[in-house]
Scaffold this active site. Structure first.
Site, short mmCIF file in Angstrom:
data_model
loop_
_atom_site.label_atom_id
_atom_site.label_comp_id
_atom_site.label_asym_id
_atom_site.label_seq_id
_atom_site.Cartn_x
_atom_site.Cartn_y
_atom_site.Cartn_z
N ASN A 1 -65.31 14.41 55.59
CA ASN A 1 -65.10 12.96 55.50
C ASN A 1 -66.43 12.22 55.44
O ASN A 1 -66.49 11.02 55.70
CB ASN A 1 -64.30 12.47 56.71
CG ASN A 1 -62.97 13.18 56.84
OD1 ASN A 1 -62.25 13.31 55.86
ND2 ASN A 1 -62.66 13.66 58.03
N HIS B 1 -51.78 8.90 62.42
CA HIS B 1 -52.58 10.04 62.93
C HIS B 1 -52.13 10.47 64.34
O HIS B 1 -51.60 9.68 65.12
CB HIS B 1 -54.04 9.59 62.98
CG HIS B 1 -55.01 10.68 63.22
ND1 HIS B 1 -55.63 10.88 64.43
CD2 HIS B 1 -55.48 11.65 62.41
CE1 HIS B 1 -56.45 11.91 64.35
NE2 HIS B 1 -56.38 12.40 63.12
N GLU C 1 -52.16 2.94 59.26
CA GLU C 1 -53.50 3.22 58.74
C GLU C 1 -53.66 2.41 57.46
O GLU C 1 -52.68 2.19 56.75
CB GLU C 1 -53.66 4.72 58.43
CG GLU C 1 -53.68 5.56 59.68
CD GLU C 1 -53.62 7.06 59.42
OE1 GLU C 1 -54.06 7.51 58.34
OE2 GLU C 1 -53.13 7.77 60.31
N SER D 1 -54.84 9.38 55.78
CA SER D 1 -55.84 10.45 55.79
C SER D 1 -55.44 11.67 55.00
O SER D 1 -56.30 12.40 54.51
CB SER D 1 -56.14 10.85 57.22
OG SER D 1 -54.97 11.28 57.88
N ASP E 1 -55.66 1.26 61.56
CA ASP E 1 -56.63 2.34 61.65
C ASP E 1 -57.36 2.42 60.30
O ASP E 1 -56.79 2.83 59.29
CB ASP E 1 -55.89 3.64 61.97
CG ASP E 1 -56.82 4.83 62.13
OD1 ASP E 1 -57.96 4.75 61.66
OD2 ASP E 1 -56.38 5.83 62.72
N HIS F 1 -60.46 5.91 57.31
CA HIS F 1 -60.87 6.45 56.01
C HIS F 1 -61.25 5.37 55.00
O HIS F 1 -61.69 5.68 53.90
CB HIS F 1 -59.77 7.36 55.45
CG HIS F 1 -59.57 8.56 56.32
ND1 HIS F 1 -60.29 9.72 56.16
CD2 HIS F 1 -58.79 8.74 57.41
CE1 HIS F 1 -59.94 10.58 57.10
NE2 HIS F 1 -59.02 10.01 57.87
N LYS G 1 -66.99 9.36 59.85
CA LYS G 1 -66.59 9.63 58.47
C LYS G 1 -67.64 8.97 57.56
O LYS G 1 -68.76 9.45 57.51
CB LYS G 1 -65.16 9.18 58.26
CG LYS G 1 -64.22 9.87 59.29
CD LYS G 1 -62.79 9.57 59.11
CE LYS G 1 -61.94 9.95 60.32
NZ LYS G 1 -61.98 11.34 60.74
C1 LIG Z 1 -56.60 8.21 60.54
C2 LIG Z 1 -57.46 8.77 61.62
N1 LIG Z 1 -57.56 8.12 62.77
C3 LIG Z 1 -58.31 8.58 63.79
C4 LIG Z 1 -59.01 9.76 63.67
C5 LIG Z 1 -59.82 10.26 64.81
O1 LIG Z 1 -61.16 9.98 64.61
P1 LIG Z 1 -62.32 10.92 65.15
O2 LIG Z 1 -62.42 12.06 64.20
O3 LIG Z 1 -63.52 10.04 65.19
O4 LIG Z 1 -61.90 11.37 66.52
C6 LIG Z 1 -58.95 10.47 62.47
C7 LIG Z 1 -59.69 11.75 62.34
O5 LIG Z 1 -59.54 12.52 61.48
C8 LIG Z 1 -58.15 9.98 61.42
O6 LIG Z 1 -58.04 10.62 60.26
#
Ligand SMILES: Cc1ncc(COP(=O)(O)O)c(C=O)c1O
Length: 398
Positions: free
Chosen positions: A58, A145, A191, A195, A220, A223, A253
Site C-alpha cells: 500500500n 475493515h 470506507e 481496500s 475510513d 486507501h 499506506k
Molecule cells: C480500510 C482500512 N482501515 C484500517 C486499516 C488499518 O490500518 P493500519 O494498517 O495502519 O493498522 C487498514 C489496513 O489495511 C485498512 O485497509
C-alpha cells in the site's frame, strides 16, 4: 526479511492430518486442532518473505523508501527527536512531535482537530468502541475493515450491516431501527475507497443520510489519503470540518510511514483522550514516526507529480489488464475476481513464481465465494512491469 517457520512450532507433518484426527493431547492441542481445521479449509496463512515486483503493498506513492523521507527522519534524529515515547500520551509520553503533527494534520485535512494513534487498526477500533454510546446504532457498510468490526465488538452500541455501497440501504436500516423504538444516535461507518474492491463510497449521499437522521458519518480514508483529492487530502476532503464527520487517515499506506490520524471535531478528540482505552492505556507512538508523518504530509502538498504519475499507471494498468479479467476501478486497487479459494491461491502461486508479488485474498478477509487477486499499483512499478504482468496473467489464467 526472515521467514517465520511455523513448522517449528507445528511439528512437521502435523497439520497434514485432517481436523481432529490426532488423539495426542498436549498443552497446545486445541490451538493445533484449530490450525489443522484452517489448513483443511485451505485457509492456513503463512508469513512469506518479500519477493517479486511490488504489486501488493500500500506504499502507493513510494514514500516509504523516498530519499526525502529518509533525510527527514535522519534530520529529526539529529535534532534530538526520540525514538520511543516512553509512556502513554496522558503520562510522560506526550511529545512535541505528536502535538506538532496533530496541529499540522488538522490544518492540512481541514478538520477542527486530529489525534495520532500507533496504527489504523488501533485508531479505528478505538473510534468505534468509544464514540457510539449505549442506545446508539452503528450501521456499517458490509465490507468495512476488520478494525471497524473490532471496535464495534468492543463498543456498547447496537450494530447492523447494510448492503455494500448502498446509501439507501443504510437509510432503511436507520428508519427501521427508529420505527422499532431506537432512540439514540445513528453512526454510519464506511470506507471512502474499499481496500479489497477499489470502489468508492457515495460520500455525498451518505452525508445527506447522516444529516437527515441527526447522525454521524465515520469515513475510513485509509486507501484514499494521499492518492485522491486536492493535495491528496482524500475523497472526503470536502466533507472534512463538519460537526458530524470523522475521518481516519492511516499513515502506513500512501504516507509511507506508520500510525493513523483521527480527524474531526475537538469534542470527539477530547472524548477519545478521556475514554478510549486503546489510547489511554498504550505507549504513545514513536515521536520519530510522528516526524516522518509530518514530512509525508508536506510531501503530499509539495509533490503532486507523484499522484499524477500514479494516475497514469492506473490508466495504463486498466487498459492492459482488463483483457485478463481485472476489474477497472479507477483506483490503484484492481481486483482480479476468481471466486474459488483454492483456484485463487493456485493462480497467486503461479503469478508469484513468475516474479510478481501479488497476494490471493480469501475469506474471511473477503466474503465467501469472492476470493481474488488484489493487484495494488504503486510508484514502485512502471508501465513495463505492468505489461509483463499482463503477459504473465494471459499465460497463467485458464
Ligand atoms: C480500510 C482500512 N482501515 C484500517 C486499516 C488499518 O490500518 P493500519 O494498517 O495502519 O493498522 C487498514 C489496513 O489495511 C485498512 O485497509
Amino acid at each position: 526479511m526472515t521467514t517465520v517457520h511455523w513448522d517449528i512450532a507445528i511439528k512437521p507433518g502435523e497439520l497434514d492430518a485432517g481436523p481432529g484426527t490426532s488423539d495426542k493431547r498436549s498443552l497446545w492441542e486445541d490451538h493445533r486442532q484449530d490450525l489443522r481445521a484452517i489448513k483443511h479449509q485451505a485457509r492456513l496463512r503463512r508469513l512469506q518473505p518479500r519477493t517479486g515486483v511490488d504489486f501488493s503493498s500500500n506504499d502507493y506513492l513510494a514514500l516509504s523508501t523516498s530519499q526525502r523521507l529518509r533525510d527527514a527522519v535522519g534530520a529529526a534524529l539529529v535534532r534530538g527527536v526520540s525514538i520511543g515515547s516512553g509512556g502513554s500520551r496522558l503520562l510522560r509520553g506526550n511529545d512535541p512531535e505528536h502535538e506538532a503533527l496533530e496541529a499540522e494534520a488538522a490544518a492540512f485535512f481541514g478538520s477542527e482537530s486530529a489525534l495520532f494513534f500507533a496504527s489504523g487498526f488501533a485508531a479505528n477500533a478505538a473510534l468505534l468502541a468509544t464514540l457510539p454510546q449505549r442506545g446508539d446504532l452503528v450501521v456499517h457498510d458490509a465490507l468495512v475493515h476488520a478494525s471497524a468490526h473490532e471496535g464495534m465488538r468492543l463498543g456498547r452500541a447496537e450494530t447492523r450491516a447494510a448492503t455494500h455501497n448502498d446509501a439507501a440501504a443504510i437509510e432503511t436500516v436507520i428508519m427501521q431501527w427508529r420505527a422499532n423504538g431506537g432512540t439514540g444516535r445513528p453512526w454510519i461507518a464506511v470506507e471512502s475507497l474499499y481496500s479489497m474492491d477499489g470502489d468508492r463510497a457515495p460520500l455525498a449521499y451518505l452525508l445527506e443520510v447522516a444529516t437527515r437522521h441527526d447522525g454521524m458519518l465515520l469515513i475510513d480514508e485509509a486507501h484514499a489519503t494521499g492518492v485522491f483529492g486536492p493535495n491528496g487530502r482524500g475523497l472526503a476532503a470536502s466533507l472534512e470540518g463538519r460537526e458530524n464527520v470523522i475521518t481516519l487517515r492511516t499513515c502506513g499506506k500512501a504516507l509511507g510511514s506508520e500510525g493513523a490520524l483521527l480527524c474531526g471535531p475537538a469534542v470527539a478528540r477530547d472524548f477519545l483522550v478521556n475514554r478510549a482505552r486503546g489510547f489511554i492505556f498504550s505507549t504513545a507512538p514513536s515521536p520519530l514516526m510522528a516526524s516522518a508523518v509530518r514530512e509525508g504530509l508536506q510531501m503530499l502538498a509539495d509533490e503532486p507529480e507523484r499522484r499524477t504519475r500514479l494516475a497514469a499507471l492506473i490508466a495504463h494498468a486498466e487498459h492492459v489488464l482488463a483483457p485478463c479479467g481485472v476489474t477497472p476501478t479507477g483506483s490503484q486497487i484492481l481486483p482480479l475476481m476468481i471466486g474459488d479459494d483454492a483456484a485463487t491461491m493456485r493462480v497467486a502461486a503461479a503469478v508469484q513464481a513468475a516474479g510478481f508479488d501479488i497476494r490471493g485474498i480469501r475469506p474471511p478477509t473477503v466474503p465467501a465465494g469472492t476470493a481474488r487477486l488484489r493487484i495494488s499499483l504503486t510508484l514502485n512499478v512502471d508501465e513495463a512491469d505492468i505489461d509483463r504482468l499482463a503477459d504473465s496473467l494471459q499465460e497463467i489464467l485458464p
